[in-house]
Design a protein around this motif. Sequence first.
Motif, PDB file in Angstrom:
ATOM      1  N   THR A 116       0.837  -1.207   0.000  1.00  0.00           N
ATOM      2  CA  THR A 116       0.000   0.000   0.000  1.00  0.00           C
ATOM      3  C   THR A 116       0.866   1.249   0.000  1.00  0.00           C
ATOM      4  O   THR A 116       0.614   2.204  -0.746  1.00  0.00           O
ATOM      5  CB  THR A 116      -0.926   0.015   1.223  1.00  0.00           C
ATOM      6  N   PHE A 117       1.879   1.247   0.838  1.00  0.00           N
ATOM      7  CA  PHE A 117       2.794   2.382   0.923  1.00  0.00           C
ATOM      8  C   PHE A 117       3.526   2.590  -0.396  1.00  0.00           C
ATOM      9  O   PHE A 117       3.638   3.715  -0.898  1.00  0.00           O
ATOM     10  CB  PHE A 117       3.787   2.144   2.057  1.00  0.00           C
ATOM     11  N   LYS A 118       4.037   1.513  -0.985  1.00  0.00           N
ATOM     12  CA  LYS A 118       4.778   1.610  -2.240  1.00  0.00           C
ATOM     13  C   LYS A 118       3.894   2.159  -3.358  1.00  0.00           C
ATOM     14  O   LYS A 118       4.330   2.999  -4.152  1.00  0.00           O
ATOM     15  CB  LYS A 118       5.329   0.237  -2.622  1.00  0.00           C
ATOM     16  N   ALA A 119       2.646   1.687  -3.411  1.00  0.00           N
ATOM     17  CA  ALA A 119       1.724   2.177  -4.438  1.00  0.00           C
ATOM     18  C   ALA A 119       1.440   3.662  -4.256  1.00  0.00           C
ATOM     19  O   ALA A 119       1.344   4.420  -5.241  1.00  0.00           O
ATOM     20  CB  ALA A 119       0.425   1.378  -4.374  1.00  0.00           C
ATOM     21  N   GLU A 120       1.312   4.088  -3.001  1.00  0.00           N
ATOM     22  CA  GLU A 120       1.054   5.500  -2.709  1.00  0.00           C
ATOM     23  C   GLU A 120       2.219   6.365  -3.179  1.00  0.00           C
ATOM     24  O   GLU A 120       2.007   7.432  -3.775  1.00  0.00           O
ATOM     25  CB  GLU A 120       0.834   5.673  -1.201  1.00  0.00           C
ATOM     26  N   ILE A 121       3.438   5.905  -2.947  1.00  0.00           N
ATOM     27  CA  ILE A 121       4.619   6.667  -3.342  1.00  0.00           C
ATOM     28  C   ILE A 121       4.727   6.758  -4.858  1.00  0.00           C
ATOM     29  O   ILE A 121       4.911   7.838  -5.429  1.00  0.00           O
ATOM     30  CB  ILE A 121       5.896   6.024  -2.759  1.00  0.00           C
TER      31      ILE A 121
END
Length: 250
Positions: A116-121
């Motif tokens: 989720t974090f990687k996709a947000e970045i």
Amino acid sequence: MIAIGFILGFFEKHSNKYLVRAFGPQGVLLTAWIGTPIHEIGHLLQCFIWGHRVSRVKLLQLNSHDGVLGYVEHHYNPNSIYHQVGNFFIGLGPIFSGIGSLILGMYLFVPQSYETFKAEIHQHVSLEKLDINVLKTIGGAVIAITKSLFTLHNLINPFFWIFLVLAISISSHIALSKADIQSSARGLWMIFCLLVLFNIAAGIFHLDSYRLIVKSAEYNAYLLAFASIALLFSLLTFTVSYLLYKLKTI
């Protein structure tokens, strides 16, 4: 990143203050056994990268008379520009090692939150410019991580609680000490001088430095976005330590 270091320092100072009030001088040791070695490893790795000679290393000492939990003693050639620039990164080493450890822990223990974090970045960090939208990205990343971490599925997952203990311990000791800031300041001055010389040369020889500036801005944007993890858990550590202090005084 220097501003991030000061913010993390504010949270760490007050978190440790409440832990000491709640559990005495030994309260800081609740998190130091994980956080301090990672802090010092950050300095140590940067010393190797920038060619400084390391004379003494103490990743963790629990019975220090001056309260110093760990240290890395290093020496460098003051006539070497490379060594002087290295002071900046050596001073900031704990931020790099702390953020890297948090991301690795998230990847290993709560992979869904990591994705989720990687996709947000990837979705929101601009590769063309560094502007106010980067700050919005940091806020969005914090919100996305928080929502993906504190779910019912994670609350009953033992790996989540392992990660939470690790994250709180790391973020409690990620901030820079006074000596770290002084070391970084020496390196920052040399970097500033080199940038001035580079701009003068670019003007004389009509070099297009815009692409280099864009690439630097891109790296800074990613670093700030990754730093949102450290900010989140530093805030969480501050909240937990304050609640423990209040419970102790009831």
